[in-house]
Design a protein around this motif. Sequence first.
Motif, PDB file in Angstrom:
ATOM      1  N   ASP A 299      -1.416 -17.782  -2.501  1.00 19.91           N
ATOM      2  CA  ASP A 299      -0.153 -17.802  -1.755  1.00 19.91           C
ATOM      3  C   ASP A 299      -0.300 -18.797  -0.602  1.00 19.91           C
ATOM      4  OD1 ASP A 299       0.909 -15.962  -3.506  1.00 19.91           O
ATOM      5  OD2 ASP A 299       0.602 -14.243  -2.182  1.00 19.91           O
TER       6      ASP A 299
ATOM      7  N   ARG B 119       5.480 -13.249 -10.186  1.00 23.64           N
ATOM      8  CA  ARG B 119       4.360 -12.599  -9.492  1.00 23.64           C
ATOM      9  C   ARG B 119       4.839 -11.853  -8.254  1.00 23.64           C
ATOM     10  NH1 ARG B 119       1.977 -17.455 -10.669  1.00 23.64           N
ATOM     11  NH2 ARG B 119       2.127 -18.133  -8.513  1.00 23.64           N
ATOM     12  N   GLN B 120       5.804 -12.437  -7.565  1.00 25.69           N
ATOM     13  CA  GLN B 120       6.365 -11.784  -6.381  1.00 25.69           C
ATOM     14  C   GLN B 120       7.027 -10.468  -6.780  1.00 25.69           C
ATOM     15  OE1 GLN B 120       9.442 -14.114  -4.478  1.00 25.69           O
ATOM     16  NE2 GLN B 120       8.802 -13.413  -2.466  1.00 25.69           N
TER      17      GLN B 120
ATOM     18  N   SER C   9      -7.202  -8.674  -3.148  1.00 29.38           N
ATOM     19  CA  SER C   9      -6.116  -7.723  -3.423  1.00 29.38           C
ATOM     20  C   SER C   9      -5.829  -6.873  -2.186  1.00 29.38           C
ATOM     21  CB  SER C   9      -6.475  -6.822  -4.602  1.00 29.38           C
ATOM     22  OG  SER C   9      -6.516  -7.564  -5.798  1.00 29.38           O
TER      23      SER C   9
ATOM     24  N   ASN D  83      -2.473  -7.412  -0.247  1.00 34.85           N
ATOM     25  CA  ASN D  83      -1.676  -6.251  -0.631  1.00 34.85           C
ATOM     26  C   ASN D  83      -0.944  -6.498  -1.955  1.00 34.85           C
ATOM     27  OD1 ASN D  83      -1.132  -3.621  -0.127  1.00 34.85           O
ATOM     28  ND2 ASN D  83       0.649  -4.009   1.178  1.00 34.85           N
ATOM     29  N   LYS D  84      -1.646  -7.175  -2.868  1.00 35.79           N
ATOM     30  CA  LYS D  84      -1.119  -7.507  -4.187  1.00 35.79           C
ATOM     31  C   LYS D  84      -2.265  -7.421  -5.180  1.00 35.79           C
ATOM     32  CE  LYS D  84       2.204 -10.996  -2.640  1.00 35.79           C
ATOM     33  NZ  LYS D  84       2.616 -12.384  -2.805  1.00 35.79           N
ATOM     34  N   GLN D  85      -1.925  -7.290  -6.430  1.00 39.06           N
ATOM     35  CA  GLN D  85      -2.937  -7.384  -7.473  1.00 39.06           C
ATOM     36  C   GLN D  85      -3.270  -8.862  -7.655  1.00 39.06           C
ATOM     37  OE1 GLN D  85      -4.589  -4.916  -8.954  1.00 39.06           O
ATOM     38  NE2 GLN D  85      -5.821  -6.478  -9.936  1.00 39.06           N
TER      39      GLN D  85
ATOM     40  N   ALA E 109       4.386  -7.977  -7.601  1.00 40.15           N
ATOM     41  CA  ALA E 109       3.425  -7.794  -6.510  1.00 40.15           C
ATOM     42  C   ALA E 109       2.030  -8.217  -6.970  1.00 40.15           C
ATOM     43  CB  ALA E 109       3.435  -6.370  -5.978  1.00 40.15           C
ATOM     44  N   SER E 110       1.973  -9.395  -7.574  1.00 39.13           N
ATOM     45  CA  SER E 110       0.690  -9.932  -8.006  1.00 39.13           C
ATOM     46  C   SER E 110       0.579 -11.378  -7.543  1.00 39.13           C
ATOM     47  CB  SER E 110       0.544  -9.845  -9.524  1.00 39.13           C
ATOM     48  OG  SER E 110       1.495 -10.669 -10.152  1.00 39.13           O
ATOM     49  N   ALA E 111      -0.628 -11.896  -7.585  1.00 38.40           N
ATOM     50  CA  ALA E 111      -0.871 -13.269  -7.165  1.00 38.40           C
ATOM     51  C   ALA E 111      -2.040 -13.831  -7.959  1.00 38.40           C
ATOM     52  CB  ALA E 111      -1.167 -13.335  -5.673  1.00 38.40           C
TER      53      ALA E 111
END
Length: 178
Positions: free
Chosen positions: A157, A102-103, A131, A135-137, A106-108
Amino acid sequence: MAEISTLARPYAKAAFATAQAADAVSAWADLLSFVAQVTTDSEGRRALAHPTLTAEQKAKWLNELAGDANFDAAARFIQVLADNSRLELLSEINDQFDALRRQLDASAVAHVESAFDLTDAQQATLSEALSRRLNKQVSLDVSINADLVGGVVIRADDLVIDGSVSGKLAKLAEQLKP
């Protein structure tokens, strides 16, 4: 004894580095997810805890169960875990591997506990807001917890947002203490 997450971290990082180098992150993720499910299942745990099985036999059994999803590097990885008596870490290794993935993407995943069912529109609004904030999907993992009385608790996170009625009542009770 060391924390499970601490013990699993070097294995997860090694698996992720190997997967990235081979451009096989998705294949590794699928395999780790499968073997993690096997090792957390009651039948799987019982089979792997059998006292007469050697480390090699345990690794062979897991690799055979994985079938077509398995490949040489992953089979060797499972063998290393078995040789070091670390098969019980597979669930945590899988979780950490997913976090690394995920990192990279750029997702969480935001774990949302709600007192009531959230509509699709509410979930979409919440996902969009998170999001922007992270600053991630962000995708949501929503569960119902009637003990919250009302509101939601969000964990994504390192972020924890407690907007539940029970959380607010607990804060109020703490402030009212002499």
